[in-house]
Scaffold this motif. Structure first.
Motif, PDB file in Angstrom:
ATOM      1  N   GLN A   3       0.851  -1.128  -0.057  1.00  0.00           N
ATOM      2  CA  GLN A   3      -0.021  -0.070   0.087  1.00  0.00           C
ATOM      3  C   GLN A   3       0.805   1.242  -0.100  1.00  0.00           C
ATOM      4  OE1 GLN A   3      -3.244   0.454   2.559  1.00  0.00           O
ATOM      5  NE2 GLN A   3      -4.190  -1.675   2.263  1.00  0.00           N
ATOM      6  N   ASN A   4       2.142   0.990   0.597  1.00  0.00           N
ATOM      7  CA  ASN A   4       2.824   2.242   0.457  1.00  0.00           C
ATOM      8  C   ASN A   4       3.211   2.707  -0.819  1.00  0.00           C
ATOM      9  OD1 ASN A   4       3.088   2.368   3.389  1.00  0.00           O
ATOM     10  ND2 ASN A   4       4.670   0.905   3.466  1.00  0.00           N
ATOM     11  N   ALA A   5       3.512   1.705  -1.780  1.00  0.00           N
ATOM     12  CA  ALA A   5       3.950   1.826  -3.181  1.00  0.00           C
ATOM     13  C   ALA A   5       2.604   2.509  -3.996  1.00  0.00           C
ATOM     14  CB  ALA A   5       4.255   0.579  -3.822  1.00  0.00           C
ATOM     15  N   VAL A   6       1.376   1.847  -3.345  1.00  0.00           N
ATOM     16  CA  VAL A   6       0.347   2.349  -4.214  1.00  0.00           C
ATOM     17  C   VAL A   6       0.011   3.847  -3.934  1.00  0.00           C
ATOM     18  CG1 VAL A   6      -2.298   2.132  -4.657  1.00  0.00           C
ATOM     19  CG2 VAL A   6      -0.619  -0.085  -4.429  1.00  0.00           C
ATOM     20  N   MET A   7       0.001   4.352  -2.663  1.00  0.00           N
ATOM     21  CA  MET A   7      -0.223   5.606  -2.087  1.00  0.00           C
ATOM     22  C   MET A   7       0.773   6.589  -2.858  1.00  0.00           C
ATOM     23  SD  MET A   7      -2.676   6.403  -0.530  1.00  0.00           S
ATOM     24  CE  MET A   7      -2.205   8.154   0.037  1.00  0.00           C
ATOM     25  N   ALA A   8       2.307   5.916  -2.983  1.00  0.00           N
ATOM     26  CA  ALA A   8       3.283   7.038  -3.520  1.00  0.00           C
ATOM     27  C   ALA A   8       2.934   7.051  -4.867  1.00  0.00           C
ATOM     28  CB  ALA A   8       4.367   6.397  -3.269  1.00  0.00           C
ATOM     29  N   SER A   9       2.293   6.118  -5.438  1.00  0.00           N
ATOM     30  CA  SER A   9       2.117   6.194  -7.104  1.00  0.00           C
ATOM     31  C   SER A   9       0.960   7.126  -7.357  1.00  0.00           C
ATOM     32  CB  SER A   9       1.878   4.967  -7.559  1.00  0.00           C
ATOM     33  OG  SER A   9       0.499   4.494  -7.390  1.00  0.00           O
ATOM     34  N   LEU A  10       0.020   7.442  -6.198  1.00  0.00           N
ATOM     35  CA  LEU A  10      -0.974   8.477  -6.428  1.00  0.00           C
ATOM     36  C   LEU A  10      -0.484   9.736  -6.130  1.00  0.00           C
ATOM     37  CD1 LEU A  10      -3.413   6.248  -4.655  1.00  0.00           C
ATOM     38  CD2 LEU A  10      -3.697   6.809  -7.095  1.00  0.00           C
ATOM     39  N   LEU A  11       0.412   9.942  -5.387  1.00  0.00           N
ATOM     40  CA  LEU A  11       0.832  11.299  -4.982  1.00  0.00           C
ATOM     41  C   LEU A  11       2.039  11.928  -5.901  1.00  0.00           C
ATOM     42  CD1 LEU A  11       0.891  10.691  -1.097  1.00  0.00           C
ATOM     43  CD2 LEU A  11      -0.683  12.010  -2.431  1.00  0.00           C
ATOM     44  N   TRP A  12       2.887  11.055  -6.572  1.00  0.00           N
ATOM     45  CA  TRP A  12       3.741  11.639  -7.362  1.00  0.00           C
ATOM     46  C   TRP A  12       3.409  11.346  -8.971  1.00  0.00           C
ATOM     47  CZ3 TRP A  12       4.930  10.420  -2.573  1.00  0.00           C
ATOM     48  CH2 TRP A  12       5.968  11.270  -1.798  1.00  0.00           C
ATOM     49  N   GLY A  13       4.164  12.098  -9.818  1.00  0.00           N
ATOM     50  CA  GLY A  13       3.625  11.789 -11.230  1.00  0.00           C
ATOM     51  C   GLY A  13       4.545  11.126 -11.926  1.00  0.00           C
ATOM     52  N   GLU A  40       6.850   4.958   2.261  1.00  0.00           N
ATOM     53  CA  GLU A  40       5.925   5.019   3.822  1.00  0.00           C
ATOM     54  C   GLU A  40       6.268   6.383   4.256  1.00  0.00           C
ATOM     55  OE1 GLU A  40       5.750   2.021   6.717  1.00  0.00           O
ATOM     56  OE2 GLU A  40       4.365   3.046   7.789  1.00  0.00           O
ATOM     57  N   LEU A  41       7.716   6.412   4.349  1.00  0.00           N
ATOM     58  CA  LEU A  41       8.117   7.874   5.020  1.00  0.00           C
ATOM     59  C   LEU A  41       7.601   9.206   4.225  1.00  0.00           C
ATOM     60  CD1 LEU A  41       9.691   9.339   7.477  1.00  0.00           C
ATOM     61  CD2 LEU A  41      11.579   9.211   5.982  1.00  0.00           C
ATOM     62  N   ALA A  42       7.937   8.848   2.710  1.00  0.00           N
ATOM     63  CA  ALA A  42       7.677  10.125   1.888  1.00  0.00           C
ATOM     64  C   ALA A  42       6.458  10.413   1.716  1.00  0.00           C
ATOM     65  CB  ALA A  42       8.116   9.718   0.661  1.00  0.00           C
ATOM     66  N   VAL A  43       5.447   9.472   1.918  1.00  0.00           N
ATOM     67  CA  VAL A  43       3.967   9.824   2.092  1.00  0.00           C
ATOM     68  C   VAL A  43       3.576  10.436   3.199  1.00  0.00           C
ATOM     69  CG1 VAL A  43       1.579   8.605   2.222  1.00  0.00           C
ATOM     70  CG2 VAL A  43       3.323   7.694   0.590  1.00  0.00           C
ATOM     71  N   LYS A  44       4.062  10.272   4.299  1.00  0.00           N
ATOM     72  CA  LYS A  44       3.774  10.768   5.449  1.00  0.00           C
ATOM     73  C   LYS A  44       4.479  12.103   5.491  1.00  0.00           C
ATOM     74  CE  LYS A  44       3.834   6.762   8.574  1.00  0.00           C
ATOM     75  NZ  LYS A  44       4.550   5.796   9.387  1.00  0.00           N
ATOM     76  N   MET A  45       5.407  12.405   4.925  1.00  0.00           N
ATOM     77  CA  MET A  45       5.945  13.579   4.917  1.00  0.00           C
ATOM     78  C   MET A  45       5.197  14.508   3.977  1.00  0.00           C
ATOM     79  SD  MET A  45      10.229  12.586   4.104  1.00  0.00           S
ATOM     80  CE  MET A  45      10.799  14.182   4.037  1.00  0.00           C
ATOM     81  N   ARG A  46       4.619  13.861   2.924  1.00  0.00           N
ATOM     82  CA  ARG A  46       3.666  14.922   2.061  1.00  0.00           C
ATOM     83  C   ARG A  46       2.469  15.284   2.871  1.00  0.00           C
ATOM     84  NH1 ARG A  46       3.059  14.581  -4.005  1.00  0.00           N
ATOM     85  NH2 ARG A  46       5.215  15.407  -4.432  1.00  0.00           N
ATOM     86  N   HIS A  47       1.962  14.324   3.591  1.00  0.00           N
ATOM     87  CA  HIS A  47       0.706  14.645   4.510  1.00  0.00           C
ATOM     88  C   HIS A  47       1.204  15.681   5.623  1.00  0.00           C
ATOM     89  CE1 HIS A  47      -1.091  10.767   3.164  1.00  0.00           C
ATOM     90  NE2 HIS A  47      -1.535  11.752   2.465  1.00  0.00           N
TER      91      HIS A  47
END
Ligand SMILES: [Zn+2]
Length: 233
Positions: free
Chosen positions: A109-119, A208-215
């Motif tokens: 899910q970390n990979a899926v979330m990152a793929s939704l937040l980055w281009g 996972e960390l990058a998604v949390k940083m973005r949030h």
């Protein structure tokens, strides 16, 4: 300590089929290959071991694996009950274009979330865990100050149809240690299975960390100090 210590020594497992079975149990526990998702492969000389398609990855036995001989281009072990993994052409691309010794595909899910937040590409820098990632094009790992860049390709209806875009990404990003598939997951490889395992774990941690940083409003690829400015504001 005397000879008692040696008596307890257990040699590291070297049978690729047993290693895949063992690691898939670990990956299942992480939520990376649940619901029969994901896959894994090891290249041992001319032989490529691949977990079958559509099986519960935590319940496989070594005999369930497909074994393909790249020299004779035939399967030397093909369990009748199962179908070869749809990931096989993608793993083969990593073996051919990256000289990999093992490949891991997760639906993290970390990979899926990152793929939704980055281009088109995922970027992160100035994080200690980046040092676990190899430079790929030369010996050694990235430094703390280097930026890890992972290309993101679009998903397709069928896993095997991802192969052309994955091959293109491998060419366009010679330093990439992995490829993200949008709304789907992650492909990672390494010179051998243990390196692939470490790189997969480190990348998942960074995603996972990058998604949390973005949030939290922090740019994961931003300059050191920018997050302090954000905090002051
Ligand atoms: Zn998949």
């Amino acid at each position: 300590m005397g000879s008692d210590t040696n008596a307890q020594y257990v040699p590291e497992e070297t049978d690729p089929a047993k290693i895949i079975v063992e690691l898939c149990k670990l990956f299942y526990a992480q939520g990376w290959v649940t619901g029969t998702a994901g896959g894994m492969s090891i290249k041992d000389g001319d032989l490529v071991y691949v977990a079958p398609s559509g099986v519960q990855k935590e319940r496989m036995n070594p005999v369930d694996l497909f074994v393909y001989d790249t020299k004779s281009k035939t399967y030397v072990s093909k369990p009748e009950l199962y179908k070869p993994s749809a990931c096989t052409p993608l793993f083969m691309a990593c073996y051919e274009q990256r000289r990999a010794g093992a490949c891991i595909h997760t639906h993290s899910q970390n990979a899926v979330m990152a793929s939704l937040l980055w281009g088109r590409e995922f970027r992160i820098a100035n994080i200690e865990q980046v040092k676990a990632i190899p430079k790929v094009v030369e010996p050694g790992n990235l430094s703390f100050f280097d930026t890890l860049v992972i290309p993101i390709i679009e998903n397709t209806a069928h896993e095997e149809d991802l192969a052309p875009d994955l091959e293109k990404a491998l060419l366009e990003y010679p330093m990439a240690p992995a490829v993200l598939v949008r709304r789907h997951g992650l492909y990672v490889w390494g010179a051998n299975v243990w390196k692939a395992k470490i790189i997969n774990e480190a990348i998942d941690y960074l995603l996972e960390l990058a998604v949390k940083m973005r949030h939290a409003g922090i740019d994961p690829a931003g300059d050191i100090g920018s997050e302090q400015l954000t905090r002051k504001i």
